[in-house]
Design an enzyme around this catalytic site. Structure first.
Site, PDB file in Angstrom:
ATOM      1  N   PHE A   4       0.839  -1.197   0.000  1.00 21.30           N
ATOM      2  CA  PHE A   4       0.000   0.000   0.000  1.00 21.30           C
ATOM      3  C   PHE A   4       0.876   1.251   0.000  1.00 21.30           C
ATOM      4  O   PHE A   4       2.078   1.182   0.284  1.00 21.30           O
ATOM      5  CB  PHE A   4      -0.905   0.027   1.250  1.00 21.30           C
ATOM      6  CG  PHE A   4      -0.137   0.111   2.548  1.00 21.30           C
ATOM      7  CD1 PHE A   4       0.256   1.332   3.086  1.00 21.30           C
ATOM      8  CD2 PHE A   4       0.195  -1.040   3.242  1.00 21.30           C
ATOM      9  CE1 PHE A   4       0.971   1.403   4.274  1.00 21.30           C
ATOM     10  CE2 PHE A   4       0.910  -0.987   4.442  1.00 21.30           C
ATOM     11  CZ  PHE A   4       1.298   0.246   4.951  1.00 21.30           C
ATOM     12  N   SER A  36      -0.461   3.361  13.040  1.00 24.14           N
ATOM     13  CA  SER A  36       0.914   2.917  12.842  1.00 24.14           C
ATOM     14  C   SER A  36       1.769   3.590  13.907  1.00 24.14           C
ATOM     15  O   SER A  36       1.372   4.611  14.478  1.00 24.14           O
ATOM     16  CB  SER A  36       1.417   3.289  11.441  1.00 24.14           C
ATOM     17  OG  SER A  36       0.671   2.627  10.438  1.00 24.14           O
ATOM     18  N   HIS A  88       7.067  -6.464  11.730  1.00 24.92           N
ATOM     19  CA  HIS A  88       7.002  -5.574  10.557  1.00 24.92           C
ATOM     20  C   HIS A  88       5.591  -5.039  10.341  1.00 24.92           C
ATOM     21  O   HIS A  88       5.340  -4.314   9.380  1.00 24.92           O
ATOM     22  CB  HIS A  88       7.519  -6.276   9.310  1.00 24.92           C
ATOM     23  CG  HIS A  88       6.568  -7.226   8.649  1.00 24.92           C
ATOM     24  ND1 HIS A  88       5.849  -8.189   9.328  1.00 24.92           N
ATOM     25  CD2 HIS A  88       6.221  -7.383   7.337  1.00 24.92           C
ATOM     26  CE1 HIS A  88       5.118  -8.881   8.481  1.00 24.92           C
ATOM     27  NE2 HIS A  88       5.317  -8.413   7.260  1.00 24.92           N
TER      28      HIS A  88
END
Length: 384
Positions: free
Chosen positions: A143, A282, A299
């Site tokens: 993305f 995030s 990750h």
């Protein structure tokens, strides 16, 4: 570290708390991989989940042998963070959506096509193929996401990176596209899943191709970012770029050998972003490098459901239009009606749990939290 590190054997550990959801199949794959010849240490991250024969979200340390099949086909897959010059307070979803338009096609479709081709020529050897895929995101969990900072946890570290809370950020997640898969297929055709002796000509040949694929992936992320910035009519500065899938010479626990990362963030290259799902936060973190985790971190949030399960689980609850808006108010551009279900936030673990586990294990300090604004997956023309 408390109860955040589970020792599965003398050579295998799992960075996970009691409430971190990990599939049994993923743990079995982790332990099986530890049995490969020359494999000395294996560390599973809190985003661990089953892969095609090998677990995703883990790091592996070997001597004597390297294992191309363990790295997989998306060699060099990773993330780059860019700070744009756009003011977060002055952007809207509809305007961003309209300006970005469609970036599924080749770079030559853009006004800057010749400029970018010159950049490619300066960065990659002429013999490397798959050039039409450069500057494109690809499928799966790849993305490009515009984000804004909504919490700053370490003001000093934040400022040291040159970051500004008022500016829109761009996070790009992609890899080597078809090139890495081509390299893997060649290896499997010749050697199956066997490792390569590190001092062999076959290993040297693979590593030369591997390194080209890693560079291809880095250039690809650069071009995706430049393409989006050009569409938005702004400039930007790259803050970081790291690879999640690769093999490198390394020293662990005082022993020289090879570190394999399969969906794992490096903990020895400065600050990194660990993303959530497209409907989650995030996190920008400062790693605390440790051989315990093989100098590696999670990750991302990690899959909770297999891709084949997602549409069946979610189609009765959500329409495609509903999945295009998240609970955080962000927008998801994904015209692939199967992919948007596969990549729904519900298919992933909560990012907050992943980060809390890494903090509890003493592996990261949180610098800031990022909130999604607009995620670009595909306009429906995505190619592998």
């Amino acid at each position: 570290m408390g109860n955040y590190v589970q020792l599965l054997s003398a050579r295998v550990n799992l960075i996970a708390s009691a409430d971190t959801w990990i599939e049994g199949d993923a743990i079995a794959q982790l332990q099986n991989t530890a049995k490969l010849p020359g494999m000395h240490y294996v560390s599973g991250m809190p985003d661990l989940h089953p892969g095609r024969g090998y677990p995703v979200g883990a790091a592996f340390f070997s001597t004597e042998y390297i294992y191309p099949a363990l790295i997989g086909g998306d060699i060099g897959c990773g993330m780059a963070l860019w700070q744009t010059n756009l003011d977060t307070r002055k952007v809207s979803h509809s305007k961003l959506d309209k300006k970005i338009g469609n970036i599924d096609g080749p770079l030559c479709d853009e006004a800057q096509g010749e400029e970018w081709q010159a950049l490619i020529a300066s960065q990659l050897p002429a013999e490397i193929g798959f050039r039409p895929a450069l500057g494109t995101i690809g499928g799966g969990n790849h993305f490009a996401e515009l984000q804004c900072f909504d919490e700053i946890h370490d003001v000093e570290a934040f400022a040291a990176l040159g970051l500004n809370k008022a500016q829109l950020q761009l996070l790009v997640h992609s890899g080597s596209r078809g090139l890495g898969q081509h390299i893997l297929r060649q290896h499997i055709d010749q050697h199956g899943h066997q490792g390569l002796l590190a001092d062999s000509n076959e290993c040297r040949a693979y590593l030369a191709e591997h390194d080209q694929a890693v560079r291809f992936a880095e250039v690809n992320r650069l071009l995706i970012a430049q393409r989006i910035l050009a569409k938005l009519g702004t400039d930007g500065a790259q803050i970081l770029d790291v690879n999640h899938n690769l093999v490198l010479p390394a020293q662990m626990h005082g022993q020289p050998g090879w570190i394999h990362r399969k969906g794992a963030t490096p903990a020895d290259q400065g600050a990194v972003v660990i993303p959530g799902s497209r409907g989650d936060y995030s996190y920008l973190v400062q790693p605390m490098a440790s051989d315990l985790s093989l100098q590696s971190l999670a990750h991302g949030a990690g899959r909770k459901w297999m891709r084949s399960e997602c549409k069946g689980r979610l189609s009765s609850r959500y329409t495609v239009a509903q999945l295009s808006r998240t609970k955080l108010g962000s927008q998801v551009i994904c015209a692939d009606r199967v992919l948007i279900y596969e990549e729904a936030p519900e298919a992933y673990k909560p990012a907050s749990n992943i980060i809390a586990t890494l903090v509890g294990a003493g592996l990261v300090n949180v610098i800031a939290r990022l909130k999604p604004v607009l995620t670009y997956k595909t306009r429906g023309e995505c190619c592998e």
